[in-house]
Design a protein around this motif. Structure first.
Motif, PDB file in Angstrom:
ATOM      1  N   ARG A  30       0.827  -1.211   0.000  1.00 38.59           N
ATOM      2  CA  ARG A  30       0.000   0.000   0.000  1.00 38.59           C
ATOM      3  C   ARG A  30       0.858   1.257   0.000  1.00 38.59           C
ATOM      4  O   ARG A  30       0.337   2.360   0.127  1.00 38.59           O
ATOM      5  N   ASP A  31       2.150   1.090  -0.142  1.00 35.92           N
ATOM      6  CA  ASP A  31       3.093   2.203  -0.037  1.00 35.92           C
ATOM      7  C   ASP A  31       3.202   2.920  -1.379  1.00 35.92           C
ATOM      8  O   ASP A  31       3.893   2.468  -2.289  1.00 35.92           O
ATOM      9  N   ILE A  32       2.520   4.071  -1.509  1.00 34.38           N
ATOM     10  CA  ILE A  32       2.501   4.782  -2.786  1.00 34.38           C
ATOM     11  C   ILE A  32       3.849   5.399  -3.138  1.00 34.38           C
ATOM     12  O   ILE A  32       4.149   5.571  -4.318  1.00 34.38           O
ATOM     13  N   VAL A  33       4.656   5.712  -2.152  1.00 35.88           N
ATOM     14  CA  VAL A  33       5.981   6.263  -2.441  1.00 35.88           C
ATOM     15  C   VAL A  33       6.863   5.179  -3.066  1.00 35.88           C
ATOM     16  O   VAL A  33       7.504   5.407  -4.094  1.00 35.88           O
ATOM     17  N   VAL A  39       7.940   2.419 -10.256  1.00 38.17           N
ATOM     18  CA  VAL A  39       7.437   2.658 -11.612  1.00 38.17           C
ATOM     19  C   VAL A  39       8.405   3.547 -12.386  1.00 38.17           C
ATOM     20  O   VAL A  39       8.723   3.276 -13.551  1.00 38.17           O
ATOM     21  N   LEU A  40       8.898   4.594 -11.753  1.00 35.07           N
ATOM     22  CA  LEU A  40       9.857   5.473 -12.431  1.00 35.07           C
ATOM     23  C   LEU A  40      11.110   4.708 -12.853  1.00 35.07           C
ATOM     24  O   LEU A  40      11.587   4.853 -13.980  1.00 35.07           O
ATOM     25  N   ALA A  45      14.401   2.255 -17.266  1.00 30.84           N
ATOM     26  CA  ALA A  45      15.172   1.165 -17.887  1.00 30.84           C
ATOM     27  C   ALA A  45      14.467   0.644 -19.143  1.00 30.84           C
ATOM     28  O   ALA A  45      15.101   0.449 -20.184  1.00 30.84           O
ATOM     29  N   ASN A  46      13.164   0.437 -19.059  1.00 30.26           N
ATOM     30  CA  ASN A  46      12.411  -0.053 -20.214  1.00 30.26           C
ATOM     31  C   ASN A  46      12.439   0.951 -21.372  1.00 30.26           C
ATOM     32  O   ASN A  46      12.523   0.555 -22.540  1.00 30.26           O
ATOM     33  N   PHE A  84      13.649  10.907 -15.466  1.00 31.75           N
ATOM     34  CA  PHE A  84      13.664  10.011 -14.308  1.00 31.75           C
ATOM     35  C   PHE A  84      14.056  10.771 -13.045  1.00 31.75           C
ATOM     36  O   PHE A  84      13.381  10.684 -12.011  1.00 31.75           O
ATOM     37  N   VAL A  85      15.115  11.557 -13.129  1.00 32.88           N
ATOM     38  CA  VAL A  85      15.585  12.336 -11.979  1.00 32.88           C
ATOM     39  C   VAL A  85      14.527  13.358 -11.560  1.00 32.88           C
ATOM     40  O   VAL A  85      14.264  13.540 -10.365  1.00 32.88           O
ATOM     41  N   LEU A  86      13.898  14.012 -12.529  1.00 34.35           N
ATOM     42  CA  LEU A  86      12.836  14.969 -12.221  1.00 34.35           C
ATOM     43  C   LEU A  86      11.713  14.292 -11.435  1.00 34.35           C
ATOM     44  O   LEU A  86      11.200  14.844 -10.457  1.00 34.35           O
ATOM     45  N   GLY A  87      11.343  13.087 -11.847  1.00 34.33           N
ATOM     46  CA  GLY A  87      10.314  12.349 -11.126  1.00 34.33           C
ATOM     47  C   GLY A  87      10.714  12.041  -9.695  1.00 34.33           C
ATOM     48  O   GLY A  87       9.920  12.224  -8.764  1.00 34.33           O
ATOM     49  N   LEU A  88      11.958  11.578  -9.513  1.00 32.21           N
ATOM     50  CA  LEU A  88      12.445  11.299  -8.153  1.00 32.21           C
ATOM     51  C   LEU A  88      12.448  12.560  -7.299  1.00 32.21           C
ATOM     52  O   LEU A  88      12.028  12.542  -6.132  1.00 32.21           O
TER      53      LEU A  88
END
Length: 107
Positions: A30-33, A39-40, A45-46, A84-88
């Motif tokens: 249940r941990d959304i973080v 997912v990021l 990688a994908n 990716f970094v922006l998302g993190l």
């Protein structure tokens, strides 16, 4: 807490990512973080694999993600890495460094 180590080369390109840990924002499953960070990472990688021909290695297991470019980095991969970094950074800003901490390193 998720610890995300980002390794940059002298040109400011992300060369390597090492992430480990669990956010602890909520119970397992249940941990959304944790889910958002996972997912990021997997999408990064994908996307590199699908949209570029840049060589890399990647490994993912429960609570661990490693990614490393093993050759030249194209403009496309550089953009994917920046995204990716922006998302993190957005997750860290919204939820705080008690759940995710980004550590920048130079290679």
């Amino acid at each position: 807490m998720v610890e995300a180590k980002l390794y940059y080369d002298s040109e400011g390109q992300v060369r390597k990512v090492e992430m480990n840990g669990h956010a602890g924002f909520d119970e397992y499953g249940r941990d959304i973080v944790c889910a958002a960070v996972s997912v990021l990472a997997l999408n990064f990688a994908n996307s590199v694999e699908e949209f570029t021909e840049d060589p890399f290695t990647a490994d993912q297991d429960s609570g661990v993600f490693h990614f490393s470019f093993t050759g030249e980095i194209s403009k496309e991969s550089a953009l994917l890495a920046r995204s990716f970094v922006l998302g993190l950074e957005s997750i860290e800003k919204q939820y705080g460094d008690e759940y995710i901490r980004i550590i920048d390193r130079e290679v």
